[in-house]
Design a protein around this motif. Sequence first.
Motif, PDB file in Angstrom:
ATOM      1  N   MET A  66       0.848  -1.187   0.000  1.00 34.37           N
ATOM      2  CA  MET A  66       0.000   0.000   0.000  1.00 34.37           C
ATOM      3  C   MET A  66       0.886   1.241   0.000  1.00 34.37           C
ATOM      4  O   MET A  66       1.727   1.408   0.893  1.00 34.37           O
ATOM      5  N   VAL A  67       0.717   2.098  -0.996  1.00 24.89           N
ATOM      6  CA  VAL A  67       1.413   3.386  -1.048  1.00 24.89           C
ATOM      7  C   VAL A  67       0.406   4.440  -0.595  1.00 24.89           C
ATOM      8  O   VAL A  67      -0.610   4.670  -1.252  1.00 24.89           O
ATOM      9  N   LEU A  68       0.687   5.060   0.547  1.00 21.44           N
ATOM     10  CA  LEU A  68      -0.294   5.904   1.211  1.00 21.44           C
ATOM     11  C   LEU A  68       0.202   7.332   1.379  1.00 21.44           C
ATOM     12  O   LEU A  68       1.313   7.561   1.873  1.00 21.44           O
ATOM     13  N   ALA A  69      -0.614   8.290   0.972  1.00 23.28           N
ATOM     14  CA  ALA A  69      -0.276   9.706   1.159  1.00 23.28           C
ATOM     15  C   ALA A  69      -1.486  10.544   0.763  1.00 23.28           C
ATOM     16  O   ALA A  69      -2.342  10.086  -0.005  1.00 23.28           O
ATOM     17  N   PRO A  70      -1.564  11.773   1.275  1.00 22.13           N
ATOM     18  CA  PRO A  70      -2.671  12.651   0.887  1.00 22.13           C
ATOM     19  C   PRO A  70      -2.643  12.974  -0.601  1.00 22.13           C
ATOM     20  O   PRO A  70      -1.627  12.776  -1.284  1.00 22.13           O
ATOM     21  N   SER A  71      -3.741  13.479  -1.096  1.00 22.35           N
ATOM     22  CA  SER A  71      -3.823  13.895  -2.495  1.00 22.35           C
ATOM     23  C   SER A  71      -2.770  14.964  -2.774  1.00 22.35           C
ATOM     24  O   SER A  71      -2.544  15.859  -1.962  1.00 22.35           O
ATOM     25  N   GLY A  72      -2.129  14.861  -3.930  1.00 21.72           N
ATOM     26  CA  GLY A  72      -1.130  15.851  -4.309  1.00 21.72           C
ATOM     27  C   GLY A  72       0.272  15.548  -3.840  1.00 21.72           C
ATOM     28  O   GLY A  72       1.179  16.371  -4.001  1.00 21.72           O
ATOM     29  N   SER A  73       0.489  14.368  -3.293  1.00 20.27           N
ATOM     30  CA  SER A  73       1.819  14.027  -2.770  1.00 20.27           C
ATOM     31  C   SER A  73       2.746  13.441  -3.828  1.00 20.27           C
ATOM     32  O   SER A  73       3.919  13.221  -3.566  1.00 20.27           O
ATOM     33  N   GLY A  74       2.219  13.153  -5.017  1.00 17.03           N
ATOM     34  CA  GLY A  74       3.052  12.613  -6.084  1.00 17.03           C
ATOM     35  C   GLY A  74       3.042  11.100  -6.177  1.00 17.03           C
ATOM     36  O   GLY A  74       3.963  10.513  -6.758  1.00 17.03           O
ATOM     37  N   LYS A  75       2.013  10.456  -5.630  1.00 16.58           N
ATOM     38  CA  LYS A  75       1.957   8.988  -5.634  1.00 16.58           C
ATOM     39  C   LYS A  75       1.939   8.421  -7.051  1.00 16.58           C
ATOM     40  O   LYS A  75       2.673   7.483  -7.366  1.00 16.58           O
ATOM     41  N   THR A  76       1.081   8.982  -7.893  1.00 15.08           N
ATOM     42  CA  THR A  76       0.929   8.451  -9.246  1.00 15.08           C
ATOM     43  C   THR A  76       2.220   8.598 -10.042  1.00 15.08           C
ATOM     44  O   THR A  76       2.674   7.654 -10.710  1.00 15.08           O
ATOM     45  N   ALA A  77       2.840   9.777  -9.983  1.00 20.73           N
ATOM     46  CA  ALA A  77       4.100   9.994 -10.704  1.00 20.73           C
ATOM     47  C   ALA A  77       5.176   9.026 -10.216  1.00 20.73           C
ATOM     48  O   ALA A  77       5.963   8.499 -11.014  1.00 20.73           O
ATOM     49  N   LEU A  78       5.206   8.777  -8.918  1.00 19.74           N
ATOM     50  CA  LEU A  78       6.184   7.857  -8.335  1.00 19.74           C
ATOM     51  C   LEU A  78       6.012   6.458  -8.913  1.00 19.74           C
ATOM     52  O   LEU A  78       6.986   5.819  -9.335  1.00 19.74           O
ATOM     53  N   LEU A  79       4.775   5.955  -8.948  1.00 19.26           N
ATOM     54  CA  LEU A  79       4.526   4.610  -9.447  1.00 19.26           C
ATOM     55  C   LEU A  79       4.775   4.523 -10.948  1.00 19.26           C
ATOM     56  O   LEU A  79       5.358   3.542 -11.438  1.00 19.26           O
ATOM     57  N   MET A  80       4.329   5.531 -11.697  1.00 19.02           N
ATOM     58  CA  MET A  80       4.537   5.526 -13.145  1.00 19.02           C
ATOM     59  C   MET A  80       6.028   5.491 -13.480  1.00 19.02           C
ATOM     60  O   MET A  80       6.470   4.781 -14.383  1.00 19.02           O
ATOM     61  N   ARG A  81       6.801   6.272 -12.745  1.00 22.82           N
ATOM     62  CA  ARG A  81       8.242   6.305 -12.993  1.00 22.82           C
ATOM     63  C   ARG A  81       8.890   4.975 -12.629  1.00 22.82           C
ATOM     64  O   ARG A  81       9.796   4.505 -13.315  1.00 22.82           O
ATOM     65  N   ALA A  82       8.399   4.328 -11.559  1.00 22.14           N
ATOM     66  CA  ALA A  82       8.954   3.038 -11.147  1.00 22.14           C
ATOM     67  C   ALA A  82       8.767   1.993 -12.233  1.00 22.14           C
ATOM     68  O   ALA A  82       9.669   1.182 -12.502  1.00 22.14           O
ATOM     69  N   ILE A  83       7.600   2.020 -12.888  1.00 22.39           N
ATOM     70  CA  ILE A  83       7.362   1.064 -13.979  1.00 22.39           C
ATOM     71  C   ILE A  83       8.349   1.310 -15.116  1.00 22.39           C
ATOM     72  O   ILE A  83       8.957   0.383 -15.656  1.00 22.39           O
ATOM     73  N   ARG A  84       8.527   2.592 -15.474  1.00 25.34           N
ATOM     74  CA  ARG A  84       9.438   2.922 -16.575  1.00 25.34           C
ATOM     75  C   ARG A  84      10.886   2.573 -16.243  1.00 25.34           C
ATOM     76  O   ARG A  84      11.652   2.166 -17.116  1.00 25.34           O
ATOM     77  N   ALA A  85      11.252   2.737 -14.967  1.00 27.70           N
ATOM     78  CA  ALA A  85      12.648   2.567 -14.572  1.00 27.70           C
ATOM     79  C   ALA A  85      13.014   1.121 -14.255  1.00 27.70           C
ATOM     80  O   ALA A  85      14.200   0.804 -14.135  1.00 27.70           O
ATOM     81  N   THR A  86      12.022   0.252 -14.101  1.00 28.94           N
ATOM     82  CA  THR A  86      12.282  -1.141 -13.759  1.00 28.94           C
ATOM     83  C   THR A  86      12.216  -1.982 -15.020  1.00 28.94           C
ATOM     84  O   THR A  86      11.157  -2.164 -15.599  1.00 28.94           O
ATOM     85  N   LYS A  87      13.347  -2.503 -15.431  1.00 28.38           N
ATOM     86  CA  LYS A  87      13.456  -3.170 -16.736  1.00 28.38           C
ATOM     87  C   LYS A  87      12.523  -4.365 -16.884  1.00 28.38           C
ATOM     88  O   LYS A  87      12.052  -4.660 -17.984  1.00 28.38           O
TER      89      LYS A  87
END
Length: 323
Positions: A66-87
Amino acid sequence: MVDMNTLTASSSIPEKVDWLAERYWKFSRDERLLESLKGLFVLDKDGELTSEPARDPLTRETAGLMVLAPSGSGKTALLMRAIRATKVLSEVAEGEAGNTMYVTVPAEATIKSLAELIARRAGYGGMTSKIRAHEAWAVARHRLRVAGIKLLIIDEAHHLVRPGPGRDVPGAVQSLKHLLQGDAAVAVILVGVPKLREAVMSDEETDRRFEKLPLKPISAGSREAEHFAKCCEWMASSLGLTMAVRDRLPERILFAEQGQLGRAVDLFKETMTRALRARREFPSLEDAEQRFEALYGPREMSPFAPGNWDAVKSELEKSGWGR
């Protein structure tokens, strides 16, 4: 077209604006997410991720996060980048196969409609309106297996556990747990606001199956705050802009957005964009204030009021700013 990784002296204003929008800001949370991913997947002999979900040797269940944080904390960008960065991870896209499915839960979604969405994304033509929720989930889990999905990321997952007439919160929690069970089990990441954890805690078995990764706000004076300021300075310099040291703009932005990284980055980018479009070399406090007011409405006094920042901050804190 400009190379999104570089800028030159001849880069146009639209090219600079596009370059800025494309920039991802890496923080310690990226490393923490990578460590959490290593708990979801089998590792190779070098300790690197594979695409095979790890299973408990006794129960054969997969694991969740579970990735937990208030709205606007950058959760979506963090996960999207992780997918791109993980081969070893590749996102399913229209017309393209992959082993990772990213779904965003609509505000009014039910657990049944989410199952239908997942099944449709996995190539299933459609379900009858009379299908029951547990039947819909059986189809969804089967389709995930057929499509070769190893990781399911459910963003805005807190919408599933919102109480109200006609909503089945215990059923939703059970459905999330079932994703980790059986031959069709996948690794699951739930992304949402802290209330998501509160709902999942209602079922102890489900709660313990999901590791928690809270994204804390950036505190003033911390190493993360210093890193944020350095990122701001580097970005501005790359764009040919100069921030006045006396303005202490990065500190003001973090204060204004209460340390929420996603909102702070967006506010900085919009401030720089306003300066670029006005063809000014020096982004101003007024640029930041105009964007801030466009988002939140006018204030009697904002963090971007002119004057010494320590004095402005003191006045805002006395007035109860952020409470």
